[in-house]
Design a protein around this motif. Structure first.
Motif, PDB file in Angstrom:
ATOM      1  N   TYR A 134      44.609 -28.903   3.213  1.00  0.00           N
ATOM      2  CA  TYR A 134      45.058 -30.049   4.028  1.00  0.00           C
ATOM      3  C   TYR A 134      45.122 -31.564   3.304  1.00  0.00           C
ATOM      4  CZ  TYR A 134      45.048 -26.676   7.796  1.00  0.00           C
ATOM      5  OH  TYR A 134      45.319 -25.414   8.246  1.00  0.00           O
ATOM      6  N   ASP A 160      44.963 -22.185   3.140  1.00  0.00           N
ATOM      7  CA  ASP A 160      45.326 -23.457   3.551  1.00  0.00           C
ATOM      8  C   ASP A 160      44.550 -24.517   2.958  1.00  0.00           C
ATOM      9  OD1 ASP A 160      43.930 -21.741   5.358  1.00  0.00           O
ATOM     10  OD2 ASP A 160      43.949 -23.486   6.901  1.00  0.00           O
ATOM     11  N   TYR A 183      49.975 -27.904   5.852  1.00  0.00           N
ATOM     12  CA  TYR A 183      49.334 -27.596   4.810  1.00  0.00           C
ATOM     13  C   TYR A 183      49.922 -26.933   3.509  1.00  0.00           C
ATOM     14  CZ  TYR A 183      49.463 -22.734   6.596  1.00  0.00           C
ATOM     15  OH  TYR A 183      49.718 -21.467   7.192  1.00  0.00           O
ATOM     16  N   THR A 224      53.782 -28.363   0.411  1.00  0.00           N
ATOM     17  CA  THR A 224      53.517 -27.446   1.716  1.00  0.00           C
ATOM     18  C   THR A 224      54.552 -26.430   1.927  1.00  0.00           C
ATOM     19  OG1 THR A 224      54.907 -29.205   2.460  1.00  0.00           O
ATOM     20  CG2 THR A 224      52.689 -29.511   2.950  1.00  0.00           C
TER      21      THR A 224
END
Length: 737
Positions: A621, A619, A543, A536
């Motif tokens: 996730y 991004d 994300y 991250t």
């Protein structure tokens, strides 16, 4: 009770669950089975509502692990036992539990628990599974500390130490990949579920909405589901310093890592991706814009003003790609021509924006790391012979040092570059700013020393790193900066091997690993890509970001090559594995690699998303949210150039290209043979692929493992490739005809 509380004046109180555990262990529990794990004794003892697995260090307390959690009568049946495993079944009102205990290499304890529910089972509470105990098996007086716990949906780890009594350090890791079916059935996610408050630690499975929103998604009747798969390893004594703590964390994480569920990394053609990226940068009107007669990059597709970090990142990585694979176009020259416009003659430093940036931007506001990152890439360009880049770099150094000294090497989040007035001081109420900027600053100072020979820059690097000591697991602010800090430490150690900079690099690496998603999520849209070992981007970000991921790859690739065999084996294993998986998970940042439904459609924060362009989304996730909510990065394009340069290799004049997911050295011997040294960690194995080059087909290939003398056969083959699995630390003899 009073004496227990009086013994812990620093503790705010205890939960009812802790008190129930205290009562359970205040009675003498029968010991059903006993095992040895190194110098530890492991006991299986039935309690009021669970089978306890108790890990004891003689005379120094214990760690108690709950297996099945709910109260009520149960019927425990012993199934089998070996020297390294045991199996029980436990019938209770909610269903049938299976408890599997395994021991690995005298270092790792694994407890896997599955449940077959007797009904469609709604879950409204689940207690944590680890309790620390003193010498009398009382959790209340036991003293210690939690060094690191899960952040968001990063790896499910809890790293703690029981100090009184002196049991030592414990690393608990929940194998979250195995728990995907649980999360899918209950529609939950493992967000911050591993950690806890002393003395109640470990894993607390999510159970869905609470309070006025009770859970409505049950575990299905009759369907077996893994509810916990815990891995633990132990160390004598408690870490007595930041460095000792970081070292133990890394070594213990490397110890449990081989027993985590890990996907097989896929091969991706990054050379093809890099070529398409160059083409799209040249031809898409949404990628570039003209100012002052020069070509500049948008940070996002058709969005944001030209930015020095963006320009220098793409240019320097493109130059590396061209150095390895030859000039691709005039793009690099076009981007290079305009870099001087970012330099401010009055301040005598490079700036973030061009002088004509719009009034909607505060042109003087700068994030602390933004001053140094363009300098890092200017230095790279300078080392490659770019005189304009070298001039800008040298002319900006005095200001770079001035800023560092002004903030005493403790940078805020954002400040005004004209007078150093602070705009945003800290990231949250803890008062911490951009804690790892000193790492990239030290890296830049070492570049300056390398280019100029001026020892003041060497001293600046040391001063910045000295100020970063004792940040522990709060060191990481932005994870690519954390990675560059580790490299800076290592380079200083290479200059003076009597120093402690190699050790200090461990603090950076431990903090980085703490932010990695050490599991492969199947939640929501995450089922369409892999996130295993993704990092991250910020200390608390939800994300993974393309830019931070590829930069961390580049940094650790440098760390591994600079450190070689002298780095800690655990460091070598984990950084090599991050590098290996980054070549896989970063592919899915590209929108053309994802199904259309995975990509965010509305309220894109920056610009828009064009699936036809070979630019990565910012991004992805781990909890399966739509990808690309922040936008499609143009500054992330450098990833394709770096991967194409550092994972693909020429082999003399051979009619093929080599791909390897661990670093390798290629040494041509003659016109038809070469020796390959794989520089990865034992005892892992990795991918080694030969790819057709040009129109001619692949020649006849023969590979011998030099260590065993055996022939290495292709595990997969196509018209234009041969794919092999080889030892990560192997030596190969490659011949062709």
């Amino acid at each position: 009770m009073a004496s227990d509380l009086n013994a812990r004046p620093d503790h705010p109180g205890f939960t009812s669950e802790t008190m129930a555990v205290k009562k359970d262990f205040s009675e003498t529990l029968p010991v059903l089975e006993t095992f040895q794990l190194g110098d530890l004794t492991v006991e299986a003892s039935p309690g009021r509502d669970t089978l306890w697995i108790v890990v004891r260090r003689p005379g120094e307390g214990a760690i108690a692990l709950r297996t099945n959690p709910w109260p009520g009568p149960y019927d425990l049946k012993f199934i089998e036992k070996t020297n390294i495993s045991a199996l029980w079944e436990n019938e209770a009102s909610v269903g049938k539990w299976t408890i599997e205990l395994s021991f690995h290499d005298d270092r790792v304890l694994q407890i896997k628990v599955t449940l077959v529910p007797a009904v469609d089972l709604l879950l409204n509470f689940w207690p944590r599974d680890v309790f620390v105990l003193d010498k009398e098996d009382n959790p209340l007086p036991a003293r210690g500390r939690v060094e690191a716990a899960q952040r968001g949906v990063n790896g499910g780890v809890c790293y703690f130490c029981l100090e009184e009594p002196l049991f030592g350090n414990v690393l608990y890791a929940q194998n979250l990949t195995a728990l995907n079916p649980y999360y899918l059935q209950t529609k939950t996610k493992p967000d911050g579920v591993v950690g806890g408050e002393w003395p109640e630690l470990g894993y607390q499975p999510p159970t869905g909405p609470m309070a006025n929103n009770p859970p409505v998604h049950p575990l299905k009747k009759g369907h077996e589901v893994v509810v916990s798969d815990a891995l633990l390893t132990f160390s004598t004594g408690c870490a007595d310093s930041e460095i000792d703590s970081a070292r133990k964390f890394i070594e213990m994480l490397a110890t449990v890592y081989p027993y985590l569920s890990r996907p097989e990394p896929k091969f991706h053609d990054w050379r093809k991706r890099a070529k398409q990226t160059v083409k799209d940068l040249e031809t898409s009107p949404d990628a570039t814009i003209k100012h002052y007669g020069h070509t500049y990059l948008h940070p996002y597709v058709a969005a944001e003003y030209p930015d020095s970090m963006v320009q220098m990142t793409v240019l320097s990585t493109l130059r590396e790609y061209e150095l390895n694979w030859g000039p691709q176009s005039s793009l690099g020259d076009n981007l290079q021509e305009g870099i001087g416009r970012f330099y401010d003659d009055k301040l005598q430093t490079i700036r973030r924006y061009l002088p004509n940036v719009g009034d909607d931007k505060n042109a003087s506001a700068v994030d602390s790391w933004y001053l140094y990152h363009p300098l890092m890439n200017l230095a790279r360009l300078a080392k490659g012979g770019d005189k304009k880049a070298e001039t800008i770099f040298r002319d900006s150094l005095d200001f770079a040092v001035k800023a560092a000294r002004h903030f005493k090497y403790k940078w805020p989040i954002q400040y005004d570059i004209t007078d150093f007035s602070v705009i945003t001081d800290a990231r949250k109420p803890d008062g911490l700013g951009q804690t790892d900027v000193g790492g990239i600053y030290a890296y830049v100072m070492l570049q300056a020393w390398d280019l100029t020979g001026d020892d003041q820059y060497l001293e600046e690097a040391k001063a910045a790193l000295h100020t970063l000591k004792n940040e522990r697991f709060e060191l990481a602010y932005q994870t690519n900066l954390t990675a560059w800090g580790a490299v800076a430490c290592l380079k200083l150690w290479v200059l003076d091997k009597s120093s402690d900079y190699m050790d200090q690099s461990l603090a950076f690496i431990a903090s980085f690993l703490h932010n990695c998603e050490l599991w492969d999520s199947e939640i929501g849209f995450a089922s369409k890509y892999t996130n295993f070992f993704g990092v991250t981007c910020l200390h608390d970000a939800p994300y993974m970001a393309a830019y931070e991921c590829f930069e961390a790859f580049a940094a650790f690739d440098e760390y591994l090559r600079v450190g070689g065999e002298e780095i800690l084996p655990a460091v070598k294993l984990l950084l090599s594995e991050f590098r290996r998986y980054a070549l896989d998970f970063t592919w899915y940042f590209y929108p053309d690699a994802l199904p259309d439904e995975v990509i965010a459609k509305d309220n894109i924060r920056n610009g828009h998303i064009d699936r036809k362009l070979s630019f990565p989304l910012e991004d992805l996730y781990g909890d399966g949210q739509p990808a690309g909510q922040v936008g499609q990065e143009i500054y992330g394009c450098g990833g394709a150039f770096i991967f194409a340069s550092r994972a693909f290799y020429k082999c003399g004049d051979a009619p093929f290209t080599i791909f390897a997911d661990y670093p390798i050295d290629v040494t041509p011997v003659d016109a038809g043979s070469a020796e390959i040294r794989v520089l990865g960690p034992a005892p892992m194995k990795g991918r080694f692929r030969l790819l057709q080059q040009g129109r001619a087909g692949l020649p006849r290939i023969h590979i011998v493992d030099k260590d065993t003398g055996g022939t290495v056969t292709a595990r997969e083959r196509g018209e234009d490739f041969r794919d092999y699995e080889v030892p990560a630390d192997g030596r190969l003899v490659l011949t062709w005809s």
